[in-house]
Design a protein around this motif. Structure first.
Motif, PDB file in Angstrom:
ATOM      1  N   GLU A 129       0.821  -1.208   0.000  1.00 39.44           N
ATOM      2  CA  GLU A 129       0.000   0.000   0.000  1.00 39.44           C
ATOM      3  C   GLU A 129       0.859   1.265   0.000  1.00 39.44           C
ATOM      4  OE1 GLU A 129      -3.973   1.058  -0.389  1.00 39.44           O
ATOM      5  OE2 GLU A 129      -3.190  -0.958  -0.063  1.00 39.44           O
ATOM      6  N   LEU A 130       2.076   1.161   0.486  1.00 41.10           N
ATOM      7  CA  LEU A 130       2.954   2.323   0.572  1.00 41.10           C
ATOM      8  C   LEU A 130       3.382   2.834  -0.796  1.00 41.10           C
ATOM      9  CD1 LEU A 130       5.240   1.302   3.572  1.00 41.10           C
ATOM     10  CD2 LEU A 130       3.020   2.467   3.591  1.00 41.10           C
ATOM     11  N   VAL A 131       3.354   1.964  -1.799  1.00 41.48           N
ATOM     12  CA  VAL A 131       3.774   2.369  -3.148  1.00 41.48           C
ATOM     13  C   VAL A 131       2.684   2.163  -4.193  1.00 41.48           C
ATOM     14  CG1 VAL A 131       6.235   2.023  -2.736  1.00 41.48           C
ATOM     15  CG2 VAL A 131       4.832   0.099  -3.493  1.00 41.48           C
ATOM     16  N   MET A 132       1.646   1.398  -3.851  1.00 44.12           N
ATOM     17  CA  MET A 132       0.541   1.157  -4.783  1.00 44.12           C
ATOM     18  C   MET A 132      -0.790   1.316  -4.039  1.00 44.12           C
ATOM     19  SD  MET A 132       1.761  -2.011  -7.215  1.00 44.12           S
ATOM     20  CE  MET A 132       0.295  -1.780  -8.230  1.00 44.12           C
ATOM     21  N   PRO A 133      -1.287   2.531  -3.929  1.00 47.51           N
ATOM     22  CA  PRO A 133      -2.502   2.775  -3.146  1.00 47.51           C
ATOM     23  C   PRO A 133      -3.729   2.093  -3.738  1.00 47.51           C
ATOM     24  CG  PRO A 133      -1.916   4.711  -4.429  1.00 47.51           C
ATOM     25  CD  PRO A 133      -0.772   3.751  -4.556  1.00 47.51           C
ATOM     26  N   THR A 134      -4.538   1.500  -2.874  1.00 50.44           N
ATOM     27  CA  THR A 134      -5.778   0.851  -3.318  1.00 50.44           C
ATOM     28  C   THR A 134      -6.986   1.391  -2.551  1.00 50.44           C
ATOM     29  OG1 THR A 134      -5.548  -0.954  -1.711  1.00 50.44           O
ATOM     30  CG2 THR A 134      -4.531  -1.282  -3.867  1.00 50.44           C
ATOM     31  N   THR A 135      -6.830   2.522  -1.897  1.00 45.05           N
ATOM     32  CA  THR A 135      -7.918   3.145  -1.147  1.00 45.05           C
ATOM     33  C   THR A 135      -8.122   4.572  -1.676  1.00 45.05           C
ATOM     34  OG1 THR A 135      -6.609   4.251   0.572  1.00 45.05           O
ATOM     35  CG2 THR A 135      -7.048   1.878   0.864  1.00 45.05           C
ATOM     36  N   PRO A 136      -9.160   5.260  -1.220  1.00 46.78           N
ATOM     37  CA  PRO A 136      -9.338   6.651  -1.645  1.00 46.78           C
ATOM     38  C   PRO A 136      -8.179   7.567  -1.294  1.00 46.78           C
ATOM     39  CG  PRO A 136     -11.391   5.795  -0.752  1.00 46.78           C
ATOM     40  CD  PRO A 136     -10.343   4.750  -0.483  1.00 46.78           C
ATOM     41  N   LEU A 137      -7.263   7.105  -0.453  1.00 44.55           N
ATOM     42  CA  LEU A 137      -6.085   7.911  -0.134  1.00 44.55           C
ATOM     43  C   LEU A 137      -5.135   8.025  -1.327  1.00 44.55           C
ATOM     44  CD1 LEU A 137      -5.216   6.683   3.483  1.00 44.55           C
ATOM     45  CD2 LEU A 137      -6.451   8.746   2.800  1.00 44.55           C
ATOM     46  N   TRP A 138      -5.469   7.373  -2.450  1.00 50.44           N
ATOM     47  CA  TRP A 138      -4.632   7.497  -3.648  1.00 50.44           C
ATOM     48  C   TRP A 138      -4.470   8.968  -4.043  1.00 50.44           C
ATOM     49  CZ3 TRP A 138      -5.965  10.046  -8.045  1.00 50.44           C
ATOM     50  CH2 TRP A 138      -7.335  10.298  -8.255  1.00 50.44           C
ATOM     51  N   PHE A 139      -5.454   9.785  -3.709  1.00 49.53           N
ATOM     52  CA  PHE A 139      -5.400  11.211  -4.043  1.00 49.53           C
ATOM     53  C   PHE A 139      -4.217  11.880  -3.342  1.00 49.53           C
ATOM     54  CE2 PHE A 139      -6.825  15.506  -2.593  1.00 49.53           C
ATOM     55  CZ  PHE A 139      -6.676  16.158  -3.805  1.00 49.53           C
ATOM     56  N   ILE A 140      -4.012  11.578  -2.051  1.00 47.80           N
ATOM     57  CA  ILE A 140      -2.896  12.159  -1.314  1.00 47.80           C
ATOM     58  C   ILE A 140      -1.579  11.644  -1.880  1.00 47.80           C
ATOM     59  CG2 ILE A 140      -1.941  12.550   0.981  1.00 47.80           C
ATOM     60  CD1 ILE A 140      -4.776  13.585   0.671  1.00 47.80           C
ATOM     61  N   PHE A 141      -1.531  10.355  -2.201  1.00 48.61           N
ATOM     62  CA  PHE A 141      -0.347   9.757  -2.817  1.00 48.61           C
ATOM     63  C   PHE A 141      -0.043  10.440  -4.152  1.00 48.61           C
ATOM     64  CE2 PHE A 141       1.722   6.675  -5.582  1.00 48.61           C
ATOM     65  CZ  PHE A 141       2.723   6.142  -4.775  1.00 48.61           C
ATOM     66  N   ALA A 142      -1.085  10.661  -4.941  1.00 51.11           N
ATOM     67  CA  ALA A 142      -0.906  11.286  -6.255  1.00 51.11           C
ATOM     68  C   ALA A 142      -0.334  12.693  -6.127  1.00 51.11           C
ATOM     69  CB  ALA A 142      -2.240  11.327  -6.996  1.00 51.11           C
ATOM     70  N   LEU A 143      -0.782  13.446  -5.139  1.00 50.27           N
ATOM     71  CA  LEU A 143      -0.248  14.802  -4.945  1.00 50.27           C
ATOM     72  C   LEU A 143       1.258  14.759  -4.702  1.00 50.27           C
ATOM     73  CD1 LEU A 143      -2.983  16.505  -2.696  1.00 50.27           C
ATOM     74  CD2 LEU A 143      -2.715  16.601  -5.189  1.00 50.27           C
ATOM     75  N   ALA A 144       1.701  13.738  -3.966  1.00 49.56           N
ATOM     76  CA  ALA A 144       3.141  13.594  -3.719  1.00 49.56           C
ATOM     77  C   ALA A 144       3.885  13.268  -5.018  1.00 49.56           C
ATOM     78  CB  ALA A 144       3.375  12.498  -2.675  1.00 49.56           C
ATOM     79  N   VAL A 145       3.325  12.351  -5.810  1.00 56.64           N
ATOM     80  CA  VAL A 145       3.959  11.957  -7.072  1.00 56.64           C
ATOM     81  C   VAL A 145       4.037  13.136  -8.035  1.00 56.64           C
ATOM     82  CG1 VAL A 145       3.737  10.490  -9.115  1.00 56.64           C
ATOM     83  CG2 VAL A 145       3.273   9.546  -6.842  1.00 56.64           C
TER      84      VAL A 145
END
Length: 376
Positions: A129-145
């Protein structure tokens, strides 16, 4: 347009987006399954109406939120890779993603219900999950990317960047529209529109045009209608992409002028917009808890004949609870869950300076040729 007014319309648009995100999940996870599962007659009709509306909301809510998010950080990201600011922002976003992924991991462990949406458990699944988000938190991950990759595109013509991101987004949609990690790729074009076409978006907001608003609105309706046809996947996904792009244009064409002309109209939405992070991250576990008791909640609204507006009432309750929990976190000194530590920014800035210094051209090189080689 005054700075204060500009901030208000930006916050108002962002507030409406995050309200749409909460409403979408309330309807998708709680209302439609509870009311529509065995519903007949009026219940079935109400569930169908909300389901259809939610499908449209599902197409436009995140693209607009991503576009406004990119718009807000455009100046920082366009400073390019030689500025530490974008990388500090990326580190801060990833820090928040780690914190709230840990919160969700504990939440799923405590709930012990594998039927919950986006459930993950176990050490390997959590690590992935730390590198491949599968929850709605993908949005926060995407902002970092986006924060750490877009500065490398800062020297390229904006329209070329957006076109390239559009092709990547289209390809991601074709490969798997519902695959959560691919959402980071499919959403890139909308964040890119906010970053690289910020002046054009500002122009849409400042130059009020009823004709333009009507054209964008009709464009959204027509292209969304096309997505309901039985078309080959590439054509259908392209139509979905166009719906979202036109929805972004419509939002900037309509919301900005309305808030600018009628300041009180957007006060409430702007207030929520300034608290987007806490509402976004906190609504996920709360809506999941409601999911467990969705049948009882639906019965309660049935009893008072308010079932038709249950998603709206529940959304308002979730948002209010999120804001209260945020205040409680401040009292309990849990601000670190919402505010990255200052030391993280200092660490990234220091590392950026060292890396930048190490890749500078040697002093005996021709400055002109070195500058050309190192330009983006």
């Amino acid at each position: 347009m005054a700075t204060q007014q500009r901030l208000q319309w930006v916050d108002a648009l962002r507030g409406l987006c995050v309200l749409g995100v909460v409403l979408y999940h309330v309807t998708l996870w709680d209302f439609v399954p509870a009311v529509g599962a065995d519903g007949v007659g009026t219940d079935a009709l109400i569930s169908e109406v909300w389901d259809r509306g939610n499908r449209f909301l599902g197409v436009v809510r995140m693209p607009v939120l991503l576009a406004i998010s990119g718009y807000l950080v455009s100046n920082r990201l366009l400073q390019g890779r030689r500025s530490p600011a974008p990388f500090v922002r990326g580190a801060n976003s990833y820090y928040l993603y780690l914190v709230w992924t840990a919160v969700l991991a504990v939440f799923y462990l405590v709930m012990a219900r594998p039927d919950l949406p986006h459930e993950f458990s176990g050490v390997s699944a959590t690590a992935l999950e730390l590198v491949m988000p599968t929850t709605p938190l993908w949005f926060i991950f995407a902002l970092a990317v986006y924060a750490v990759t877009f500065p490398f595109l800062a020297g390229i013509r904006p329209w070329i960047v957006v076109a390239g991101l559009g092709l990547a987004s289209w390809a991601a949609l074709i490969m798997g529209e519902q695959v959560m990690p691919l959402k980071v790729v499919s959403g890139a074009v909308f964040f890119g529109i906010g970053v690289f076409l910020a002046p054009q978006l500002t122009a849409l907001t400042e130059r009020t045009s009823l004709r333009r608003a009507i054209l964008f609105g009709l464009g959204v309706m027509v292209t969304y209608g096309i997505t309901g046809l039985s078309l080959p996947a590439p054509v259908d996904r392209l139509a979905s992409l166009l719906v979202a792009v036109l929805a972004v244009c419509f939002a900037f064409t309509v919301i900005g002028p309305v808030v600018r002309r009628f300041r009180r109209t957007g006060v409430g939405a702007a207030w929520i917009g300034r608290r987007t992070l806490e509402v976004y991250v906190l609504h996920v576990p709360m809506v999941l808890v409601i999911h467990v008791f969705a049948d009882q909640v639906a019965q309660g609204f049935h009893a008072v004949h308010l079932i038709v507006i249950e998603p709206l009432v529940t959304t308002a309750a979730v948002v209010a609870a999120a804001l209260l929990l945020r205040k409680g976190a401040s009292v309990l000194r849990l601000n670190w869950m919402f505010v990255p530590p200052i030391a993280l920014g200092a660490l990234v800035t220091s590392a950026h300076k060292r890396i930048t210094a190490s890749i500078r051209p040697a002093s005996n090189e021709d400055p002109a040729s070195a500058g050309t080689r190192n330009s983006v």
